[in-house]
Design a protein around this motif. Structure first.
Motif, PDB file in Angstrom:
ATOM      1  N   TYR A  77       0.842  -1.188   0.000  1.00  0.00           N
ATOM      2  CA  TYR A  77       0.000   0.000   0.000  1.00  0.00           C
ATOM      3  C   TYR A  77       0.879   1.241   0.000  1.00  0.00           C
ATOM      4  CZ  TYR A  77      -2.713  -3.791   2.060  1.00  0.00           C
ATOM      5  OH  TYR A  77      -3.281  -5.015   2.314  1.00  0.00           O
ATOM      6  N   PHE A 113       4.042  -0.322   8.629  1.00  0.00           N
ATOM      7  CA  PHE A 113       4.443   0.854   7.882  1.00  0.00           C
ATOM      8  C   PHE A 113       5.955   1.017   7.829  1.00  0.00           C
ATOM      9  CE2 PHE A 113       0.504   3.115   7.033  1.00  0.00           C
ATOM     10  CZ  PHE A 113      -0.377   2.538   7.921  1.00  0.00           C
ATOM     11  N   TYR A 155      -3.071   3.272  16.030  1.00  0.00           N
ATOM     12  CA  TYR A 155      -1.654   3.213  15.693  1.00  0.00           C
ATOM     13  C   TYR A 155      -0.941   4.334  16.448  1.00  0.00           C
ATOM     14  CZ  TYR A 155      -2.452  -0.005  11.784  1.00  0.00           C
ATOM     15  OH  TYR A 155      -2.774  -1.099  11.002  1.00  0.00           O
ATOM     16  N   ALA A 164      -4.830 -10.029   2.709  1.00  0.00           N
ATOM     17  CA  ALA A 164      -5.585  -8.992   2.009  1.00  0.00           C
ATOM     18  C   ALA A 164      -7.030  -8.983   2.493  1.00  0.00           C
ATOM     19  CB  ALA A 164      -5.528  -9.236   0.514  1.00  0.00           C
ATOM     20  N   ILE A 165      -7.174  -8.761   3.801  1.00  0.00           N
ATOM     21  CA  ILE A 165      -8.510  -8.629   4.368  1.00  0.00           C
ATOM     22  C   ILE A 165      -8.570  -7.316   5.123  1.00  0.00           C
ATOM     23  CG2 ILE A 165      -9.039 -11.073   4.517  1.00  0.00           C
ATOM     24  CD1 ILE A 165      -8.154 -11.018   7.411  1.00  0.00           C
ATOM     25  N   SER A 166      -9.756  -6.782   5.242  1.00  0.00           N
ATOM     26  CA  SER A 166      -9.876  -5.402   5.713  1.00  0.00           C
ATOM     27  C   SER A 166      -9.589  -5.230   7.190  1.00  0.00           C
ATOM     28  CB  SER A 166     -11.257  -4.849   5.381  1.00  0.00           C
ATOM     29  OG  SER A 166     -12.271  -5.676   5.910  1.00  0.00           O
ATOM     30  N   ASN A 167      -9.585  -6.302   7.990  1.00  0.00           N
ATOM     31  CA  ASN A 167      -9.297  -6.112   9.406  1.00  0.00           C
ATOM     32  C   ASN A 167      -7.860  -6.499   9.771  1.00  0.00           C
ATOM     33  OD1 ASN A 167      -9.249  -8.903   9.515  1.00  0.00           O
ATOM     34  ND2 ASN A 167     -11.262  -9.089  10.408  1.00  0.00           N
ATOM     35  N   GLU A 168      -7.030  -6.604   8.754  1.00  0.00           N
ATOM     36  CA  GLU A 168      -5.637  -6.969   8.981  1.00  0.00           C
ATOM     37  C   GLU A 168      -4.825  -5.735   9.358  1.00  0.00           C
ATOM     38  OE1 GLU A 168      -4.596  -9.888   9.146  1.00  0.00           O
ATOM     39  OE2 GLU A 168      -2.447  -9.927   8.808  1.00  0.00           O
ATOM     40  N   ARG A 169      -3.906  -5.870  10.284  1.00  0.00           N
ATOM     41  CA  ARG A 169      -3.053  -4.752  10.665  1.00  0.00           C
ATOM     42  C   ARG A 169      -2.061  -4.463   9.544  1.00  0.00           C
ATOM     43  NH1 ARG A 169       1.412  -6.625  15.058  1.00  0.00           N
ATOM     44  NH2 ARG A 169       2.372  -4.726  14.282  1.00  0.00           N
ATOM     45  N   LEU A 170      -1.643  -3.203   9.476  1.00  0.00           N
ATOM     46  CA  LEU A 170      -0.650  -2.794   8.494  1.00  0.00           C
ATOM     47  C   LEU A 170       0.685  -2.557   9.180  1.00  0.00           C
ATOM     48  CD1 LEU A 170      -2.594  -0.250   6.239  1.00  0.00           C
ATOM     49  CD2 LEU A 170      -2.477  -2.729   6.090  1.00  0.00           C
ATOM     50  N   ILE A 200      -2.049  -6.266  -4.663  1.00  0.00           N
ATOM     51  CA  ILE A 200      -2.169  -7.591  -4.077  1.00  0.00           C
ATOM     52  C   ILE A 200      -1.126  -8.534  -4.669  1.00  0.00           C
ATOM     53  CG2 ILE A 200      -3.754  -9.504  -3.602  1.00  0.00           C
ATOM     54  CD1 ILE A 200      -4.463  -6.840  -2.293  1.00  0.00           C
ATOM     55  N   TYR A 246     -14.364  -1.952  11.521  1.00  0.00           N
ATOM     56  CA  TYR A 246     -13.165  -2.430  12.184  1.00  0.00           C
ATOM     57  C   TYR A 246     -12.409  -1.176  12.615  1.00  0.00           C
ATOM     58  CZ  TYR A 246     -14.157  -6.820   9.708  1.00  0.00           C
ATOM     59  OH  TYR A 246     -14.749  -7.960   9.217  1.00  0.00           O
TER      60      TYR A 246
END
Lengths: 114, 116
Positions: A34, A105, B36, A97-103, A51, B32
């Motif tokens: 991203y 950075f 951070y 690739a799911i919307s509640n996954e942490r990113l 993706i 959700y």
């Protein structure tokens, strides 16, 4: 352990000049990638996501483009910078690739367009 | 469209006090929610997230957050606060649509300063 590296750390560029920012993720195969951007005084907003290799989706139209030439590399670029491109650019990745996954950075690139 | 509001741009307190950073959101469905943190000179780091279930979620570094559907809030808490908690904190929302875009809607952030 996975690591994310962004380059350069900072850039000062002239209006109308080209730009290329990079991001590399090591230690994770096929990450979801991203690009986020934070205008000065603004909040973070997503610009692109990818993706898989060769596939990039644009989220916001800012006269920027992104590419994923390798599995672990994500490039943000433009041929002509605008003053409004100034800000802080963050690359991120996630395991799934799911919307509640942490990113996760990167440290970001500070861009000043003069 | 969804949005996230962090009404306090700055919060200052003394070490040992309880901290609570406010976050409210606007979204028509169940969201959700994430917190951070960005320590000086560092990148954004994940603290915790709410997906479903228990209203209070616990995260790293002794932080917890309470999800309140009644007033669309997701406030971050810690007691006691430590000077090393000084940082910028971001609340974020992801849509519960199943779409795999990794898109987070962020608030503007709250700069927390904890005096020793």
């Amino acid at each position: 352990a996975q690591t994310i590296h962004q380059w350069p750390v900072a850039e000062i560029k002239a209006v109308g000049s080209p730009l290329s920012l990079g991001c590399t993720i090591k230690g994770k195969s096929s990450p979801n990638l991203y690009w986020y951007w934070q205008a000065t005084g603004g909040t973070l907003q997503q610009l692109f996501y990818s993706i898989t290799v060769g596939q990039v989706e644009s989220v916001v139209q800012l006269n920027l483009s992104a590419s994923r030439p390798k599995d672990d590399q994500f490039i943000l670029s433009t041929e002509k910078l605008l003053l409004s491109h100034s800000g802080f650019y963050l690359c991120a990745w996630s395991l799934l690739a799911i919307s509640n996954e942490r990113l996760f950075f990167g440290h970001g690139t500070k861009l000043s367009v003069l | 469209a969804q949005s996230v509001d962090q009404p306090d741009a700055h919060v200052t307190l003394y070490e040992g006090a309880s901290l609570e950073l406010r976050c409210s959101y606007s979204y028509s469905a169940a969201p959700y929610l994430f917190w951070y943190v960005q320590y000086p000179g560092q990148s954004l780091q994940f603290l915790l997230k709410y997906i479903t279930g228990d209203a209070v979620v616990k995260g790293t570094k002794g932080f917890e957050a309470e999800f309140r559907k009644s007033n669309s809030s997701f406030n971050l808490k810690k007691s006691p606060a430590h000077w090393s908690d000084s940082a910028k904190y971001f609340c974020a929302l992801a849509l519960n649509t199943g779409a795999n875009t990794g898109k987070l809607t962020f608030g503007h952030g709250t700069i927390l300063r904890v005096h020793p």
